[in-house]
Design an enzyme around this catalytic site. Sequence first.
Site, PDB file in Angstrom:
ATOM      1  N   GLU A 166      30.065 -13.598  44.115  1.00  0.00           N
ATOM      2  CA  GLU A 166      30.176 -13.310  42.676  1.00  0.00           C
ATOM      3  C   GLU A 166      29.632 -11.917  42.393  1.00  0.00           C
ATOM      4  O   GLU A 166      30.193 -11.149  41.607  1.00  0.00           O
ATOM      5  CB  GLU A 166      29.385 -14.333  41.854  1.00  0.00           C
ATOM      6  CG  GLU A 166      29.934 -15.740  41.914  1.00  0.00           C
ATOM      7  CD  GLU A 166      29.126 -16.717  41.063  1.00  0.00           C
ATOM      8  OE1 GLU A 166      28.631 -16.327  39.994  1.00  0.00           O
ATOM      9  OE2 GLU A 166      28.985 -17.882  41.481  1.00  0.00           O
ATOM     10  N   MET A 171      26.324 -20.386  29.034  1.00  0.00           N
ATOM     11  CA  MET A 171      26.639 -21.814  29.136  1.00  0.00           C
ATOM     12  C   MET A 171      26.992 -22.441  27.789  1.00  0.00           C
ATOM     13  O   MET A 171      26.469 -23.495  27.426  1.00  0.00           O
ATOM     14  CB  MET A 171      25.453 -22.558  29.764  1.00  0.00           C
ATOM     15  CG  MET A 171      25.041 -22.022  31.126  1.00  0.00           C
ATOM     16  SD  MET A 171      26.378 -22.069  32.331  1.00  0.00           S
ATOM     17  CE  MET A 171      26.387 -23.805  32.701  1.00  0.00           C
ATOM     18  N   ASN A 227      34.847 -13.604  32.432  1.00  0.00           N
ATOM     19  CA  ASN A 227      33.851 -14.587  32.871  1.00  0.00           C
ATOM     20  C   ASN A 227      33.880 -14.655  34.395  1.00  0.00           C
ATOM     21  O   ASN A 227      34.915 -14.391  35.012  1.00  0.00           O
ATOM     22  CB  ASN A 227      34.193 -15.965  32.302  1.00  0.00           C
ATOM     23  CG  ASN A 227      33.187 -17.020  32.683  1.00  0.00           C
ATOM     24  OD1 ASN A 227      31.969 -16.773  32.679  1.00  0.00           O
ATOM     25  ND2 ASN A 227      33.657 -18.214  33.034  1.00  0.00           N
ATOM     26  N   LEU A 281      39.190 -23.809  28.669  1.00  0.00           N
ATOM     27  CA  LEU A 281      37.970 -23.569  29.452  1.00  0.00           C
ATOM     28  C   LEU A 281      38.260 -23.254  30.932  1.00  0.00           C
ATOM     29  O   LEU A 281      38.907 -24.055  31.614  1.00  0.00           O
ATOM     30  CB  LEU A 281      37.061 -24.800  29.362  1.00  0.00           C
ATOM     31  CG  LEU A 281      35.698 -24.660  30.065  1.00  0.00           C
ATOM     32  CD1 LEU A 281      34.784 -23.702  29.329  1.00  0.00           C
ATOM     33  CD2 LEU A 281      35.039 -26.020  30.236  1.00  0.00           C
ATOM     34  N   ASP A 282      37.783 -22.111  31.399  1.00  0.00           N
ATOM     35  CA  ASP A 282      37.913 -21.690  32.804  1.00  0.00           C
ATOM     36  C   ASP A 282      39.369 -21.608  33.274  1.00  0.00           C
ATOM     37  O   ASP A 282      39.654 -21.840  34.456  1.00  0.00           O
ATOM     38  CB  ASP A 282      37.122 -22.635  33.735  1.00  0.00           C
ATOM     39  CG  ASP A 282      35.625 -22.619  33.440  1.00  0.00           C
ATOM     40  OD1 ASP A 282      35.120 -21.572  32.995  1.00  0.00           O
ATOM     41  OD2 ASP A 282      34.972 -23.658  33.636  1.00  0.00           O
ATOM     42  N   GLY A 319      20.442 -14.785  35.312  1.00  0.00           N
ATOM     43  CA  GLY A 319      20.845 -13.383  35.159  1.00  0.00           C
ATOM     44  C   GLY A 319      21.125 -12.631  36.446  1.00  0.00           C
ATOM     45  O   GLY A 319      21.116 -11.402  36.455  1.00  0.00           O
ATOM     46  N   SER A 320      21.438 -13.338  37.538  1.00  0.00           N
ATOM     47  CA  SER A 320      21.692 -12.585  38.777  1.00  0.00           C
ATOM     48  C   SER A 320      23.008 -11.804  38.700  1.00  0.00           C
ATOM     49  O   SER A 320      23.116 -10.710  39.261  1.00  0.00           O
ATOM     50  CB  SER A 320      21.677 -13.507  40.001  1.00  0.00           C
ATOM     51  OG  SER A 320      22.803 -14.334  40.026  1.00  0.00           O
ATOM     52  N   ASN A 321      23.999 -12.336  38.009  1.00  0.00           N
ATOM     53  CA  ASN A 321      25.236 -11.563  37.837  1.00  0.00           C
ATOM     54  C   ASN A 321      25.017 -10.371  36.921  1.00  0.00           C
ATOM     55  O   ASN A 321      25.564  -9.288  37.168  1.00  0.00           O
ATOM     56  CB  ASN A 321      26.371 -12.450  37.320  1.00  0.00           C
ATOM     57  CG  ASN A 321      27.017 -13.234  38.439  1.00  0.00           C
ATOM     58  OD1 ASN A 321      27.729 -12.649  39.274  1.00  0.00           O
ATOM     59  ND2 ASN A 321      26.755 -14.520  38.499  1.00  0.00           N
ATOM     60  N   SER A 363      35.727 -16.835  41.071  1.00  0.00           N
ATOM     61  CA  SER A 363      36.816 -16.162  40.361  1.00  0.00           C
ATOM     62  C   SER A 363      36.250 -15.388  39.181  1.00  0.00           C
ATOM     63  O   SER A 363      35.320 -15.856  38.519  1.00  0.00           O
ATOM     64  CB  SER A 363      37.813 -17.177  39.789  1.00  0.00           C
ATOM     65  OG  SER A 363      38.255 -18.084  40.781  1.00  0.00           O
ATOM     66  N   THR A 423      40.043 -17.442  27.862  1.00  0.00           N
ATOM     67  CA  THR A 423      40.956 -17.960  26.843  1.00  0.00           C
ATOM     68  C   THR A 423      40.326 -19.234  26.276  1.00  0.00           C
ATOM     69  O   THR A 423      39.293 -19.703  26.785  1.00  0.00           O
ATOM     70  CB  THR A 423      42.337 -18.302  27.454  1.00  0.00           C
ATOM     71  OG1 THR A 423      42.131 -19.313  28.456  1.00  0.00           O
ATOM     72  CG2 THR A 423      42.998 -17.090  28.072  1.00  0.00           C
TER      73      THR A 423
HETATM   74  C1  GRF Z   1      26.990 -18.312  38.213  1.00  0.00           C
HETATM   75  O1  GRF Z   1      27.208 -19.154  39.301  1.00  0.00           O
HETATM   76  C2  GRF Z   1      28.260 -18.145  37.409  1.00  0.00           C
HETATM   77  O2  GRF Z   1      29.409 -18.190  38.195  1.00  0.00           O
HETATM   78  C3  GRF Z   1      28.229 -19.314  36.483  1.00  0.00           C
HETATM   79  O3  GRF Z   1      26.873 -19.472  36.147  1.00  0.00           O
HETATM   80  C4  GRF Z   1      26.053 -18.932  37.181  1.00  0.00           C
HETATM   81  C5  GRF Z   1      25.171 -17.912  36.547  1.00  0.00           C
HETATM   82  O4  GRF Z   1      24.226 -17.375  37.428  1.00  0.00           O
HETATM   83  N1  GRF Z   1      29.112 -19.109  35.369  1.00  0.00           N
HETATM   84  P1  GRF Z   1      23.380 -16.092  37.017  1.00  0.00           P
HETATM   85  O5  GRF Z   1      22.694 -16.416  35.699  1.00  0.00           O
HETATM   86  O6  GRF Z   1      24.328 -14.937  36.885  1.00  0.00           O
HETATM   87  O7  GRF Z   1      22.399 -15.908  38.122  1.00  0.00           O
END
Ligand code: GRF
Length: 205
Positions: A167, A83, A100, A137-138, A11-13, A129, A134
């Site tokens: 990110e 995921m 994403n 995938l990616d 969950g860091s993003n 990125s 869509t």
């Molecule tokens: C990140 O590297 C993101 O790009 C990828 O999964 C990771 C998730 O990290 N899709 P977090 O859970 O946001 O820390």
Amino acid sequence: MAVVVLISGRGSNLQALLDAGLPVSAVISNVPGAAGLAIAAQRGVPTSVVPHKDFASRESFDDALAKEIDKHSPRLVALAGFMRVLTPGFVDSYRNRMLNVHPSLLPAFPGLNTHERALAEGVKLHGCSVHFVTADLDHGPIVAQAAIPVRREDTAVSLAQRVLKQEHVIYPRAVRWFLDGRLVIRKGAVSVKGNDAQLVFDDSP
Ligand code: GRF
């Protein structure tokens, strides 16, 4: 009418989106106990879990997930370390309103283990990125990218750390652009009204 964030883990993003003051109305995880759920709860953001293991098929999981998302009538669905491969039907119902963040300079290195693969290919620039989702995938339209130099001494771990830092810069920025109505998708390419979306960062220490 804001953002629903889907997570599976750390969950860091998600935290970066919250730190940026973005209007996150709910966080949904497919993994019970995902660390990001606690981050959301600490900030008073409603959380819920739709465990994919409870469903016999991808379609039935995606249907349940969509029901949970739609309770919040979000303008945007933001995948943040979510995921699961999503079914085309699910993706289509959030077309042009699902983003994403991916840890590579797409279209290079879609999928998993991006940092290991970047090192194995000997690329000199690596990065991350933000793209519209869509069914491929990616591979959706790219909104923003950040590039970092690959150093001689880099390992997959050190690269991952520096990419993750970027990110956390570009994802909140891209979500803000979306919410401000500044993203235009034309023939599969995104432009940002009043701004150049291409970002290159110097990550020198
Ligand atoms: C990140 O590297 C993101 O790009 C990828 O999964 C990771 C998730 O990290 N899709 P977090 O859970 O946001 O820390």
